[in-house]
Design a protein around this motif. Sequence first.
Motif, short mmCIF file in Angstrom:
data_model
loop_
_atom_site.label_atom_id
_atom_site.label_comp_id
_atom_site.label_asym_id
_atom_site.label_seq_id
_atom_site.Cartn_x
_atom_site.Cartn_y
_atom_site.Cartn_z
N LEU A 167 0.95 -1.00 0.12
CA LEU A 167 0.23 0.07 0.18
C LEU A 167 0.89 1.12 -0.17
CD1 LEU A 167 -2.61 -1.22 2.81
CD2 LEU A 167 -2.63 -1.56 0.36
N LEU A 168 0.22 2.44 -0.35
CA LEU A 168 0.96 3.66 -0.58
C LEU A 168 0.41 4.81 0.39
CD1 LEU A 168 1.93 3.98 -4.26
CD2 LEU A 168 3.17 2.73 -2.53
N ASP A 169 0.93 5.31 1.56
CA ASP A 169 0.41 6.30 2.18
C ASP A 169 0.19 7.70 1.73
OD1 ASP A 169 2.77 7.37 2.29
OD2 ASP A 169 3.25 6.74 4.48
N GLU A 170 -0.03 8.64 2.30
CA GLU A 170 -0.24 9.94 1.87
C GLU A 170 1.04 10.61 1.27
OE1 GLU A 170 1.12 10.17 6.06
OE2 GLU A 170 -0.59 9.18 5.04
N LYS A 171 2.33 10.05 1.50
CA LYS A 171 3.49 10.60 0.87
C LYS A 171 4.01 9.68 -0.20
CE LYS A 171 4.73 13.41 4.95
NZ LYS A 171 5.96 13.75 5.85
N TYR A 172 3.04 8.54 -0.42
CA TYR A 172 3.50 7.57 -1.38
C TYR A 172 4.71 6.93 -0.99
CZ TYR A 172 0.16 9.87 -4.44
OH TYR A 172 -1.09 10.19 -5.02
N LYS A 173 4.75 6.43 0.43
CA LYS A 173 5.79 5.59 1.25
C LYS A 173 5.08 4.28 1.37
CE LYS A 173 8.61 8.90 3.59
NZ LYS A 173 9.54 8.98 2.63
#
Length: 332
Positions: A167-173
């Motif tokens: 999955l990718l978080d709000e900062k695409y981490k």
Amino acid sequence: MEGLLLEKQLSSGEVNVEKIKLFTSKDLDKATDKFSIDRILGQGGQGTVYKGMLSDGRIVAVKKSKIVDGGEVGQFINEIVILSQIIHRNVVKLLGCCLETEVPLLVYEFIPNGTLSQYIHHPNEEFCLTWEMRLRIAIEVAGALSYLHSAASFPIYHRDIKSSNILLDEKYKAKVADFGTSRSVSIDQMHLTTLVHGTFGYLDPEYFQSSQFTEKSDVYSFGVVLAELLTGQKPVSLMRSQESRSLATYFLLSMENNLPFDILDSQVMKDGRKEKITAVANLAVRCLNLYGRNRPTMKEVAVDWREFNCQLELRLMFNKFSQRSDVSKLRK
């Protein structure tokens, strides 16, 4: 029944109780608008994930089993046991669970930007998965797997690494998710299974033949993800020739024939430096070796990557310094 089984494990010390909040069914009904279809984030083999809002305003993801059978519920309980032992910035965080319902419900931190698979295989004009982002995500996943295999209280094998479980978080981490089929094992122990778990296209061929899952099986799956990031192609495709329907096979054949740049994703070719792309492609080849003993460990992958990045940065700095020196000489 399942709630009692989980309560037993909670009291046995297998689960880190301090990290697991117990939610009521009323809490989660309210949070998900009674599990409305409008709140569905995704569906998979184990269950359906809903978006919810807790009474304190936090946005969460609530996972509910599709099928009420011992195997499915067992996977949910296993996921609680595994995730309660993990603290890592690139692993999805389990916030709690509910024991009051027919099957346990799991509550996770909400990861807003979907799965890596979506961005690789369904690109859109609004957001571009650049080479640097692909590389950073791969490094983050490698670090998470290295932690699971080498730094957790007991080695943990994920057993279903794939781009749709990243999955990718709000900062695409990157956040590695879905630990339902994962296993915590004693050091140097191989996990022998009677039923092969995993996803076709990512499965370690050695594990498929022997039913013995080792840390090197996760390494193979990670190699497939690297090949996806490099090529933008699906792990299995009927559009390729019969012998190359598996991306792993297609990628290895291209590398053997010295044609890696012929199959690279256009964005990778546009953004990436040839030296770094080649290094990542060679790493993917090592991870995809048919024999587990010849694959690197995830710890070796993470360390090699750090060293390579340091060497490359030093080389780039040296080249810039040399160019400046040459310009200075010309001015004189």
